[in-house]
Design a protein around this motif. Structure first.
Motif, PDB file in Angstrom:
ATOM      1  N   ASN A   1       0.848  -1.194   0.000  1.00  0.00           N
ATOM      2  CA  ASN A   1       0.000   0.000   0.000  1.00  0.00           C
ATOM      3  C   ASN A   1       0.888   1.250   0.000  1.00  0.00           C
ATOM      4  OD1 ASN A   1      -2.275   1.610  -0.020  1.00  0.00           O
ATOM      5  ND2 ASN A   1      -3.376   0.284   1.402  1.00  0.00           N
ATOM      6  N   ILE A   2       0.349   2.332  -0.572  1.00  0.00           N
ATOM      7  CA  ILE A   2       1.196   3.510  -0.809  1.00  0.00           C
ATOM      8  C   ILE A   2       0.937   4.604   0.212  1.00  0.00           C
ATOM      9  CG2 ILE A   2       1.467   3.078  -3.265  1.00  0.00           C
ATOM     10  CD1 ILE A   2      -0.710   5.273  -3.683  1.00  0.00           C
TER      11      ILE A   2
ATOM     12  N   THR B   1       4.996   3.749  -3.687  1.00  0.00           N
ATOM     13  CA  THR B   1       4.599   5.164  -3.644  1.00  0.00           C
ATOM     14  C   THR B   1       5.356   5.961  -4.713  1.00  0.00           C
ATOM     15  OG1 THR B   1       4.247   4.969  -1.264  1.00  0.00           O
ATOM     16  CG2 THR B   1       4.420   7.204  -2.141  1.00  0.00           C
ATOM     17  N   GLU B   2       6.656   5.713  -4.809  1.00  0.00           N
ATOM     18  CA  GLU B   2       7.454   6.434  -5.821  1.00  0.00           C
ATOM     19  C   GLU B   2       6.953   6.124  -7.225  1.00  0.00           C
ATOM     20  OE1 GLU B   2      11.592   5.428  -5.114  1.00  0.00           O
ATOM     21  OE2 GLU B   2      11.424   6.320  -3.109  1.00  0.00           O
TER      22      GLU B   2
ATOM     23  N   ARG C   1       2.003   9.726 -11.996  1.00  0.00           N
ATOM     24  CA  ARG C   1       1.248  10.989 -12.001  1.00  0.00           C
ATOM     25  C   ARG C   1       2.004  12.039 -12.837  1.00  0.00           C
ATOM     26  NH1 ARG C   1      -2.510  12.015  -8.132  1.00  0.00           N
ATOM     27  NH2 ARG C   1      -1.437  10.958  -6.432  1.00  0.00           N
ATOM     28  N   VAL C   2       3.316  12.078 -12.648  1.00  0.00           N
ATOM     29  CA  VAL C   2       4.119  13.046 -13.414  1.00  0.00           C
ATOM     30  C   VAL C   2       4.075  12.696 -14.912  1.00  0.00           C
ATOM     31  CG1 VAL C   2       6.470  13.913 -13.781  1.00  0.00           C
ATOM     32  CG2 VAL C   2       5.601  13.578 -11.450  1.00  0.00           C
TER      33      VAL C   2
ATOM     34  N   ASN D   1      -6.086   2.329  -7.041  1.00  0.00           N
ATOM     35  CA  ASN D   1      -5.764   1.200  -7.906  1.00  0.00           C
ATOM     36  C   ASN D   1      -4.317   1.374  -8.398  1.00  0.00           C
ATOM     37  OD1 ASN D   1      -5.575  -0.767  -9.812  1.00  0.00           O
ATOM     38  ND2 ASN D   1      -7.462  -0.234 -10.884  1.00  0.00           N
ATOM     39  N   VAL D   2      -3.383   1.026  -7.539  1.00  0.00           N
ATOM     40  CA  VAL D   2      -1.960   1.279  -7.850  1.00  0.00           C
ATOM     41  C   VAL D   2      -1.542   0.513  -9.103  1.00  0.00           C
ATOM     42  CG1 VAL D   2       0.408   1.134  -6.980  1.00  0.00           C
ATOM     43  CG2 VAL D   2      -1.456   1.661  -5.408  1.00  0.00           C
ATOM     44  N   ALA D   3      -1.897  -0.761  -9.175  1.00  0.00           N
ATOM     45  CA  ALA D   3      -1.519  -1.558 -10.346  1.00  0.00           C
ATOM     46  C   ALA D   3      -2.116  -0.952 -11.615  1.00  0.00           C
ATOM     47  CB  ALA D   3      -1.999  -2.993 -10.175  1.00  0.00           C
TER      48      ALA D   3
END
Ligand code: 7TS
Length: 406
Positions: free
Chosen positions: A53-54, A66-67, A73-74, A279-281
């Protein structure tokens, strides 16, 4: 950058299969595109080696996840040419992004007798959230009409916009007609009256170069799954100024700064709008999809799709009993049509038996079907991996269908 469709096709494992003993021809790209290996592998790798989890764990995997999430996002910021990365909010998709804005914006800025302007060619996702907002507040939904070619009557904006108008929401590309709307012009008209504009980019982001600063929209929504990325992931771009002003959408973890039973303060952008575990993946898969688009070149994608569209229209014109639905001058990569005497569903069923996947029906744009007085259309939508040979197969299949049903 050279473009070779056969090499591109090799990246998409799903294309290499038979459906009903025929080679699959996948022309349902406006509903969702297929995924290249790089996207599938990225999701697989995340769950195989990085899952965590981030934004909360101090441990190695959490920091790494998280990174990676923030790097995506960038990447998305650059893809849209947004000014700041905190103007990128990850959502479940376009529908979720539009609901976020309709809900949050209306809480603060809509009241009885105010007006929201949409258009006559919207997907239900850009109609119903605004209807709900209007029902909640007593505001009124105004609809800009289109002509028989499926082009918006832009002069109507000048007439409909008034001091009662609080927001304009408009699709960039229509999913049922293929029309590309002149959003920059619409935004210019709205901004002259100090009215913010939301662009539904679900069908434009896969095909056109998007520059949110150039078009100067206030909100832009898109879905990863229509751009070679995974389902359940999307983006809301919002100008910093607007994201600061509108209240949070959902409450929960991540979107808060401090919580007590007396009062909660909200997190800074973009976390204020990302309640709960994201939804990180999906986001990392989306980053891989952006890399795929960048490496292929959005111009190459657009040129290839336009070539397919021109060829398909030329071939379809040879059928005497076809009526095209949507004849706008400016079109993106789909063609919608009806046969005089055959129901679209029957066409879809026979094409499916021949291995051709496309969509028939109202395409979640029932008001468009009502305007043209039809139950639905047959819609073929093209993507970077489709070929002229596939269009020939499709045209032959349509001849067979007509012989069987007419
Ligand atoms: N807006 C437009 C213009 C769309 O075409 C769609 C989906 C959406 C919004 C909603 O996107 P979602 O990812 O949140 O579902 N359009 C279609 C289609 O044409 N066929 O299936 C889905």
């Amino acid at each position: 950058m050279s473009f070779n469709v056969n090499l591109v096709r090799k990246e998409f494992p799903v294309l290499d299969q038979k459906i009903n003993k025929n080679d699959l021809v996948y022309f349902d790209n406006a509903a969702t595109t297929q995924k290249p290996k790089s996207v599938i592998n990225r999701i697989n790798d995340y769950y195989s080696f990085e899952n965590s989890n981030i934004h909360r764990g101090a441990h190695y995997l959490s920091q790494k996840a998280t990174e990676a999430y923030e790097a995506a996002r960038v990447k998305t910021q650059k893809f849209l040419n947004a000014k700041h990365s905190h103007e990128i909010v990850f959502t479940r998709g376009t529908t979720d992004a539009i609901n976020l804005v309709a809900s949050s914006f209306s809480k603060k800025y809509l009241k009885k007798n105010d007006e929201v302007i949409i258009s006559s060619m919207e997907h239900h996702s850009n109609i119903v959230p605004w209807q709900i907002a209007c029902e909640d507040t007593g505001a009124k939904l105004m609809v800009v009409p289109m002509n028989n070619n499926g082009e918006l009557i832009i002069e109507e904006y000048q007439k409909i916009i008034s001091e009662k108008t609080k927001i304009v929401a408009i699709t960039h590309v229509s999913n049922s007609l293929g029309t590309i709307n002149p959003v920059k012009e619409i935004i210019r008209i709205a901004h002259k009256n100090d009215i913010p504009v939301l662009i539904d980019g679900a069908q434009s982001a896969p095909h056109l170069k998007i520059d949110v600063q150039d078009i100067d929209c206030d909100f832009f929504c898109m879905s990863a799954h229509k751009m070679y990325g995974p389902m359940g992931t999307g983006v809301l771009y919002g100008k910093e100024e607007w994201l600061e002003k509108i209240p949070p959408y959902q409450g929960g973890g991540e979107m808060i700064k401090e919580v007590s039973f007396d009062k909660t303060t909200y997190n800074e952008l973009p976390y204020k709008f990302e309640a709960g575990t994201p939804n990180v993946a999906g986001v990392l898969g989306f980053e891989a999809a952006i890399n795929f688009i960048d490496q292929t070149g959005i111009e190459n994608i657009a040129n290839h799709e336009n070539m397919l569209l021109d060829y398909a229209i030329k071939e379809l014109k040879n059928f005497s009993n076809i009526k095209f639905i949507g004849l706008a001058k400016d079109r993106a990569s789909l063609v919608s049509f009806v046969f005089d005497n055959i129901h679209p569903y029957d066409v879809g069923t026979i094409l499916d038996k021949l291995g051709i996947a496309l969509r028939t029906g109202h395409h979640c744009a029932q008001p468009v079907m009502d305007f043209f007085n039809i139950p639905g259309t047959v819609r073929a939508s093209f993507s970077v991996y489709n070929t002229i040979d596939e269009i020939d197969v499709f045209i032959n299949a349509l001849h067979k269908t007509r012989e069987m049903l007419a």
